[in-house]
Design an enzyme around this catalytic site. Structure first.
Site, PDB file in Angstrom:
ATOM      1  N   ASN A  53      43.533  -2.414 -15.814  1.00  9.83           N
ATOM      2  CA  ASN A  53      44.598  -2.090 -16.488  1.00  9.83           C
ATOM      3  C   ASN A  53      45.808  -2.064 -16.753  1.00  9.83           C
ATOM      4  O   ASN A  53      46.391  -1.674 -15.891  1.00  9.83           O
ATOM      5  CB  ASN A  53      43.363  -0.492 -16.378  1.00  9.83           C
ATOM      6  CG  ASN A  53      43.783   0.155 -14.979  1.00  9.83           C
ATOM      7  OD1 ASN A  53      43.363  -0.357 -13.648  1.00  9.83           O
ATOM      8  ND2 ASN A  53      43.358   1.247 -14.980  1.00  9.83           N
TER       9      ASN A  53
ATOM     10  N   GLU B 203      48.306   0.674 -18.527  1.00  6.09           N
ATOM     11  CA  GLU B 203      48.194   1.766 -19.063  1.00  6.09           C
ATOM     12  C   GLU B 203      50.002   1.803 -19.791  1.00  6.09           C
ATOM     13  O   GLU B 203      50.960   1.188 -19.670  1.00  6.09           O
ATOM     14  CB  GLU B 203      48.823   3.098 -18.228  1.00  6.09           C
ATOM     15  CG  GLU B 203      47.123   3.223 -17.124  1.00  6.09           C
ATOM     16  CD  GLU B 203      47.216   4.499 -16.301  1.00  6.09           C
ATOM     17  OE1 GLU B 203      48.040   4.516 -15.732  1.00  6.09           O
ATOM     18  OE2 GLU B 203      45.295   4.248 -16.135  1.00  6.09           O
TER      19      GLU B 203
ATOM     20  N   CYS C 119      41.506  -1.118 -20.734  1.00  3.31           N
ATOM     21  CA  CYS C 119      40.885  -0.996 -19.606  1.00  3.31           C
ATOM     22  C   CYS C 119      40.683  -2.855 -18.881  1.00  3.31           C
ATOM     23  O   CYS C 119      41.281  -3.898 -20.321  1.00  3.31           O
ATOM     24  CB  CYS C 119      39.318  -0.819 -20.061  1.00  3.31           C
ATOM     25  SG  CYS C 119      39.540   0.534 -20.858  1.00  3.31           S
TER      26      CYS C 119
ATOM     27  N   GLU D 149      38.236  -4.118 -18.117  1.00  4.68           N
ATOM     28  CA  GLU D 149      36.728  -5.662 -18.672  1.00  4.68           C
ATOM     29  C   GLU D 149      37.668  -5.974 -19.764  1.00  4.68           C
ATOM     30  O   GLU D 149      37.189  -7.137 -20.160  1.00  4.68           O
ATOM     31  CB  GLU D 149      35.923  -4.174 -18.643  1.00  4.68           C
ATOM     32  CG  GLU D 149      35.105  -3.635 -17.381  1.00  4.68           C
ATOM     33  CD  GLU D 149      35.805  -2.142 -16.924  1.00  4.68           C
ATOM     34  OE1 GLU D 149      36.695  -1.872 -17.802  1.00  4.68           O
ATOM     35  OE2 GLU D 149      35.436  -1.072 -16.476  1.00  4.68           O
TER      36      GLU D 149
ATOM     37  N   CYS E 145      33.393   2.281 -19.134  1.00  2.00           N
ATOM     38  CA  CYS E 145      33.786   2.949 -20.288  1.00  2.00           C
ATOM     39  C   CYS E 145      33.316   2.533 -21.922  1.00  2.00           C
ATOM     40  O   CYS E 145      33.044   1.401 -21.876  1.00  2.00           O
ATOM     41  CB  CYS E 145      35.271   3.573 -21.016  1.00  2.00           C
ATOM     42  SG  CYS E 145      36.188   2.222 -21.993  1.00  2.00           S
TER      43      CYS E 145
ATOM     44  N   CYS F 267      33.941  -0.270 -23.645  1.00  2.00           N
ATOM     45  CA  CYS F 267      34.195  -1.605 -22.902  1.00  2.00           C
ATOM     46  C   CYS F 267      32.857  -2.190 -22.708  1.00  2.00           C
ATOM     47  O   CYS F 267      32.299  -3.297 -22.739  1.00  2.00           O
ATOM     48  CB  CYS F 267      34.640  -1.977 -21.466  1.00  2.00           C
ATOM     49  SG  CYS F 267      36.030  -1.648 -21.133  1.00  2.00           S
TER      50      CYS F 267
HETATM   51  N1  THU Z   1      39.574   2.666 -17.325  1.00  2.00           N
HETATM   52  C1  THU Z   1      39.651   0.619 -16.936  1.00  2.00           C
HETATM   53  O1  THU Z   1      40.106   0.263 -17.299  1.00  2.00           O
HETATM   54  N2  THU Z   1      38.393   0.106 -17.449  1.00  2.00           N
HETATM   55  C2  THU Z   1      37.220   1.313 -17.908  1.00  2.00           C
HETATM   56  O2  THU Z   1      35.927   1.005 -18.373  1.00  2.00           O
HETATM   57  C3  THU Z   1      37.685   2.512 -17.276  1.00  2.00           C
HETATM   58  C4  THU Z   1      38.634   3.096 -17.283  1.00  2.00           C
HETATM   59  C5  THU Z   1      40.960   2.405 -17.204  1.00  2.00           C
HETATM   60  C6  THU Z   1      41.684   3.149 -17.706  1.00  2.00           C
HETATM   61  C7  THU Z   1      42.927   4.188 -17.617  1.00  2.00           C
HETATM   62  O3  THU Z   1      43.948   2.514 -17.330  1.00  2.00           O
HETATM   63  C8  THU Z   1      42.350   4.488 -16.134  1.00  2.00           C
HETATM   64  O4  THU Z   1      41.021   3.033 -15.558  1.00  2.00           O
HETATM   65  C9  THU Z   1      41.639   5.959 -15.885  1.00  2.00           C
HETATM   66  O5  THU Z   1      41.220   6.414 -16.995  1.00  2.00           O
END
Ligand code: THU
Length: 137
Positions: A49, A51, A60, A62, A95, A98
């Protein structure tokens, strides 16, 4: 959800996801996620991920791993592993967005491997994670 025998290839995928998780850029949530995809040629593609100060722009793990697969020419997800958590590893189920990204390159044979607390290895199908899903005919 199922627990079952983990193959050597799947363990390599889990290890790749745990490794790339270390590179996650998470100054806002502190929640690190790593994902690794195995394509139809057996090649592994990873993502973490990323940000951003403008929060909705963050991406994300995935989706980034799937983007890498597509850029490299892969078109089918044979297996995808995700490892996530803030301090310790906890179950990080993909999520909604994803799940839709996984669906695009999956069929019901695709193994979705999620690592839980204590390192438990849990297997899902895309139909379990995204029932009644949207596909363009
Ligand atoms: N996140 C992912 O990378 N994958 C997911 O499927 C769930 C959430 C990340 C997004 C954000 O950077 C952190 O997790 C917290 O939500």
């Amino acid at each position: 959800m199922e627990t079952q025998e983990t193959t050597i290839e799947e363990q390599a995928l889990i290890d790749a996801a745990a490794e790339v998780r270390r590179n996650a850029h998470v100054p806002y949530s502190g929640y690190r996620v790593g994902a690794a995809v195995m394509d139809e040629a057996g090649n592994i593609h990873t993502g973490c991920n990323v940000e951003n100060a403008a929060f909705p722009v963050g991406t994300c793990a995935e989706a980034n791993a799937i983007g890498s697969m597509v850029a490299a020419g892969g078109r089918r997800i044979v297996a995808i592993a995700a490892v996530g958590g803030k301090d310790a590893i906890e179950v990080c189920t993909p999520c909604g967005g994803c799940r839709q990204c996984i669906l695009e390159f999956s069929d019901n044979e695709t193994r979705i491997i999620l690592i839980g607390e204590g390192g438990s290895i849990n297997y899902y199908t895309i139909d379990e994670l995204l029932p009644e899903s949207f596909r363009l005919k």
